[in-house]
Design an enzyme around this catalytic site. Structure first.
Site, short mmCIF file in Angstrom:
data_model
loop_
_atom_site.label_atom_id
_atom_site.label_comp_id
_atom_site.label_asym_id
_atom_site.label_seq_id
_atom_site.Cartn_x
_atom_site.Cartn_y
_atom_site.Cartn_z
N TYR A 1 22.24 11.41 -18.22
CA TYR A 1 23.05 12.35 -19.01
C TYR A 1 23.81 11.60 -20.11
O TYR A 1 23.85 12.02 -21.25
CB TYR A 1 24.07 13.05 -18.11
N PHE B 1 21.62 10.70 -23.14
CA PHE B 1 21.23 11.86 -23.96
C PHE B 1 22.43 12.46 -24.69
O PHE B 1 22.30 12.95 -25.82
CB PHE B 1 20.54 12.91 -23.09
N LYS C 1 21.16 15.98 -32.28
CA LYS C 1 20.62 17.06 -31.47
C LYS C 1 21.68 18.13 -31.21
O LYS C 1 21.42 19.32 -31.40
CB LYS C 1 20.11 16.46 -30.16
N TYR C 2 22.87 17.72 -30.78
CA TYR C 2 23.87 18.73 -30.42
C TYR C 2 24.48 19.40 -31.65
O TYR C 2 24.83 20.58 -31.60
CB TYR C 2 24.93 18.11 -29.48
N GLU D 1 24.02 25.67 -13.70
CA GLU D 1 23.47 24.33 -13.45
C GLU D 1 23.10 24.20 -11.98
O GLU D 1 23.85 24.60 -11.11
CB GLU D 1 24.51 23.26 -13.84
N ASP E 1 20.28 27.79 -9.49
CA ASP E 1 19.03 27.65 -10.23
C ASP E 1 18.84 28.91 -11.06
O ASP E 1 18.88 30.02 -10.51
CB ASP E 1 17.88 27.46 -9.22
N MET E 2 18.61 28.74 -12.36
CA MET E 2 18.53 29.92 -13.24
C MET E 2 17.44 30.89 -12.82
O MET E 2 17.48 32.06 -13.14
CB MET E 2 18.30 29.47 -14.70
N GLU F 1 18.26 23.57 -23.04
CA GLU F 1 17.64 22.33 -23.57
C GLU F 1 16.72 21.77 -22.49
O GLU F 1 17.06 20.85 -21.77
CB GLU F 1 18.69 21.31 -24.03
N GLU G 1 8.21 19.73 -19.56
CA GLU G 1 9.21 19.70 -18.48
C GLU G 1 9.46 21.12 -17.94
O GLU G 1 10.47 21.38 -17.30
CB GLU G 1 10.49 19.00 -18.95
#
Lengths: 622, 622
Positions: free
Chosen positions: A307, A310, A316-317, A375, A402-403, A418, A427
């Site tokens: 984490y 990244f 990116k953000y 998350e 878990d979504m 993301e 992924e």
């Protein structure tokens, strides 16, 4: 060490000098080192010495002249130029050549030389002897001198030898340039090959206004590109340029004068320029041409330090923030009724960087939002809990779930994720978002809204041999995340089909079907023949409208480092003639709680096997 | 990094300090580093925090307090002491413990901690969870705290866990010493185990005359021996000693005062003493506990740098010179007729060090000699030719031949060879010398005149796991040359048979028979139980009369470095109870142009399989 990869050891040894046998090796080595050179390239045996098989005495100088560490660290040997194991119709010369070549190679190995240079690739009989030597003299590399700019395509003779020696990593090419260079496109082919050094003769230099030796522009560009790949340089030939007066830079050092010093100064200058450029991407250096297994963030939980790395990718953000900003403005036009907060859900919130980007976007857009952070990783929940308590009081609802299973208490206007990998969908972003679309309002926005993967055939000796070193099928059937460095893109896509592979859109079709298949045809770019070691993969994602994130070379988002490309290996490298067509078939398959790719590559007489059937070697767990 | 092997990286990190959870981790880490400590040992979760399985919020402090490299480089985590997955008759505590232990270990892995310490080895249920964690959390080590000096044999509980976890290299022991230490013999057993750190409580310190904390002599000796093995130290407990006034050595540095500083100073002093001692054997460091395949000088030709290393062993060649000197004096008594030169042949002359030793002996003995140097390696012949030309004009006849085939023009008085391996006969000295005895005069002298090999059972976790890492049979059936470092000799030979294995004499019986077999019985030395990982082998060679070369620990030739001992692995390590008998059977076999050993080791209920039947995994080519 002449062989050591410069970027790995940090100790820059880049430049050698070719010397004659007749010289005093002890003195010459000393003078060359003092002049700045890191090693000498010296004949193993006097070039006029031809011994019969039963010659009783010493056939060359004594090993005691130098220490073992000098031999191995500062000397590269060259074999005798008269040796020709493929001499037509001269049986005596053939057999004398075979014996002499073996004797010289064994002597070089006895001295623990790191490498031995052969005057040319030779014919099949020399290839047989070299192949045997590569298998028995396992501490030493064999470098073959290849002359560029001649009437023949020098790449062809190198390529024949390389296939004959089964792509040995200890077989390298040493490119000798002349006064004229081949075309840029012809030179570019070498960037994916196992080139160890460039030999630059003094006669290739011109003289600048101040009277110093310099290389012509084209030579300079080629050498710079090769130095960047970790290739070394060897100077050869007598000095031909006499700069006026003493060398200013060394005036105070009182170095013994060496007429080759101005050449070394110039080569050193080119090298230092490259080093300075490389220092601007220090984080990247360690990953160049290094095979990494792709993350499986769905199956495994990411670690804190992953984490952390990244999260450092500001580009990116910032791009995510811009996309959310635009979507918020579109979703709630200026002057809308106050109090109607936009529901923004971040699915796969990690340690919260996208949550922070959304909050910043909302503030900038002056729109009220109700944020949810979903998350699944219990360790990331620890971080998010602390951030909700200390940074985001009352602004963010934390959802440890878990979504794909969470029952949302209200539907979302904007769903931000993301979940992309180097190849876009690899992924399992499609599968995760399909599960989350349940709680997106009709007409709601997904960020990203779509993404597409791309493929190109490449020459990449380094990566292919790294995969082959595992000596199994599994690794040839596994895509690897890798920062391509020593590689060459060898073919352009046919105009009609381009190189696009798979596209996913969110929200997408109902019911979702994430299986895909594609056939691509590439036409080998001129000039000349080259070799294909597999495919390089990229993605381009549309976050929202014209806000994109891309690692595709032609549309690259600058300064973004979260993703390296992906490498799909093939079991058998093959030769690609100019103008020939390369056909790539690829499938995205699913079943049994996993998703995988299968692929095959064909060209001319070579019909490729389908790699990774049933995901037997590589699959991503759902 | 707390885990890094100190001797490998050269960067000395040796000492940590245990801290409480309640402290401010950022400030405490900073203060500990400033005090000199390299890392802290800190609880992962507050010791009073017991959560149910569905606790929703953050169960511990945020990972954002430290960077990923601080977590991984400067913190070792300890799991909660209340956790007991083996609690008898308390199902709730057992299942709560299992969940909590998994949660803490996963959190530690999420932080990329290099190691996690458990309060004790625990029972079988904890062993199961740890074994699972070792297989899934592959970046992290698990260290188990073992208290020395209690009524129980702490080694037993460690051993049970270690076997349960299949000898994982990432399972380590952390030994906590008390005010009293167990016997020296009991402590010695740990030197072959995977000990990662010693925890030293402040209450184990006494006060010296100047008022500073020091350790008692026994503690000091144990700690010194463990530091030498690369083990780290962790200080625990509140400061109990207040030295008078300021610390002189830091007076100028104005370090913030830390009451633990005097303890760190003392531990640092012990560590530096060890480092200084180690610097006296720099060449040896890289080879400690490193498996090397034995040379096959008969089959392969040695390289120049191998000769160079061996030629530096002055002790060895001085001893040879002494043996030849004595033999020359005996062979030609003083006052013998002038002109009768003694014929000395060096068989296997290499690059000539023994030739030089013989010439020096002759000069010192004032005896005329006629020297022959016989050598089969064509690369060494190059060196010898040059030496004959430049150093030994007219004194040495060079013979490029295999001693087993050469037809000598005259017989020898003295035959000198250096063909011994780590296990004496393992480089086929017997077979080579049998071939050369043809040209030794009746009554002539062979130097060496005899040699004997020796074996001892040893504990050596490091070497055994290195062999096991190959995951094949071949390596378990191969003897390796190794500089034993982390090991323990666990049994003395029975008085009657000693530990002698095979003896060869030259000249020997006619016709020669070099096959051998032996059975040895060892009795495990007190105290307590230990584990056997294989056999350590040595040799003692009689060069001439009382001139010996030996690497056997009890008769070691000082300052000689040409030979490290040899390690014969066994497939299954086994537990050896005090007083139990270990039976070792070994054979030297020959056939089909090769020679090999077969061996088996049995103890109590464990009957060992015979290793290396027919030399299938390892043999020396003739």
């Amino acid at each position: 060490m002449p062989l050591g990869s410069r970027t790995d050891c940090g100790d820059a040894r880049f430049c050698g000098v070719e010397v004659a046998f007749a010289c005093d090796i002890v003195d010459t080595l000393q003078r060359s080192l003092l002049c700045g050179f890191d090693f000498v390239l010296a004949p193993l045996v006097h070039p006029r010495f031809r011994r019969g098989p039963d010659y009783p005495g010493a056939f060359t100088r004594s090993d005691l002249l130098l220490t073992a560490s000098q031999w191995s660290g500062q000397v590269v040997g060259s074999t005798s130029p008269w040796i020709n194991p493929d001499a037509p119709q001269d049986t005596a010369l053939r057999s004398q050549s075979e014996a002499a070549l073996r004797q010289e190679l064994h002597w070089a190995a006895h001295l623990s030389l790191q490498a031995c240079i052969l005057p040319g690739a030779g014919g099949p009989n020399q290839a047989r002897i070299l192949n045997q030597a590569l298998l028995t003299l396992t501490g030493m590399a064999l470098w073959v001198r290849v002359r560029l700019g001649g009437p023949e395509d020098a790449w062809e003779e190198w390529n024949t030898l390389r296939f004959a020696c089964a792509h040995s990593t200890r077989l390298g090419a040493v490119l000798e340039v002349g006064a004229q260079l081949p075309s840029e496109a012809s030179l570019a082919r070498w960037s994916g090959e196992n080139v160890k050094a460039i030999v630059v003769p003094t006669h290739a230099f011109t003289t600048n206004k101040r009277g110093y030796p310099v290389l012509p522009k084209k030579h300079q560009a080629f050498l710079t590109s090769m130095l960047k790949l970790g290739v070394q340089v060897v100077l050869r030939g007598a000095p031909r340029h006499t700069p006026p007066g003493g060398d200013e830079s060394d005036a105070g050092l009182k170095l013994p004068s060496n007429p080759l010093r101005p050449y070394w100064e110039y080569l050193s200058f080119l090298f230092r320029k490259g080093e300075i450029a490389a220092e601007q991407q220090p984080a990247e250096l360690a990953y160049r041409d290094f095979l990494q297994s792709p993350l499986q963030p769905l199956q495994d939980n990411l670690e804190s330090q992953t984490y952390e790395v990244f999260e450092r990718d500001a580009t990116k953000y910032n791009t995510y923030e811009e996309a959310v900003y635009c979507a918020l403005l579109d979703r709630v036009p200026a002057g809308s009724e106050e109090g109607t907060a936009t529901v923004v859900m971040v699915v796969g919130a990690g340690r919260g960087p996208i949550v922070a980007a959304c909050l910043a976007a909302a503030q900038r857009a002056k729109r009220a939002v109700r944020m949810y952070a979903v998350e699944k990783n219990p360790n990331a929940i620890v971080t998010l809990s602390h951030r909700v308590e200390t940074e985001w009081q009352g602004k963010v609802t934390l959802v440890p779930a878990d979504m794909r299973e969470w029952q949302a208490s209200e539907p979302a206007d904007i769903l931000v994720s993301e979940l992309l990998g180097s190849f876009g969908d690899n992924e399992l972003s499609p599968e995760c978002l399909d599960g989350a679309m349940r709680f997106l309002k009709p007409g709601g926005i997904s960020i990203p809204s779509s993404y597409t993967s791309f493929l190109h055939p490449v020459t990449t000796h380094k990566l292919w041999t790294d995969v082959a070193a595992y000596r199994d099928t599994e690794h040839f059937e596994t895509p690897f995340v890798v920062k391509f460095h020593r590689f060459h893109t060898l073919a352009e896509p046919q105009a009609r089909c381009l190189s696009a592979v798979f596209t996913f859109e969110h929200p997408g079709q109902q019911p979702p079907d994430n299986r895909r298949s594609i056939s691509l045809v590439f036409k080998a770019a001129p000039p000349g023949t080259t070799v294909c070691h597999g495919l390089a993969g990229y993605f381009d994602a549309k976050l929202y409208k014209d806000v994109h994130l891309s690692i595709r070379p032609s549309t690259l988002t600058p300064k973004m480092f979260s993703w390296f490309p992906i490498y799909f290996p093939i079991k058998e490298p093959f030769v690609v003639s100019q103008g020939s067509e390369i056909r790539v078939d690829m499938w995205r398959c699913d079943g049994n709680h996993k998703v995988w790719y299968e692929w095959s590559v064909s060209c001319g007489a070579l019909r490729g096997a389908i790699h990774n059937p049933n995901g037997r070697s590589y699959a991503v767990g759902l």
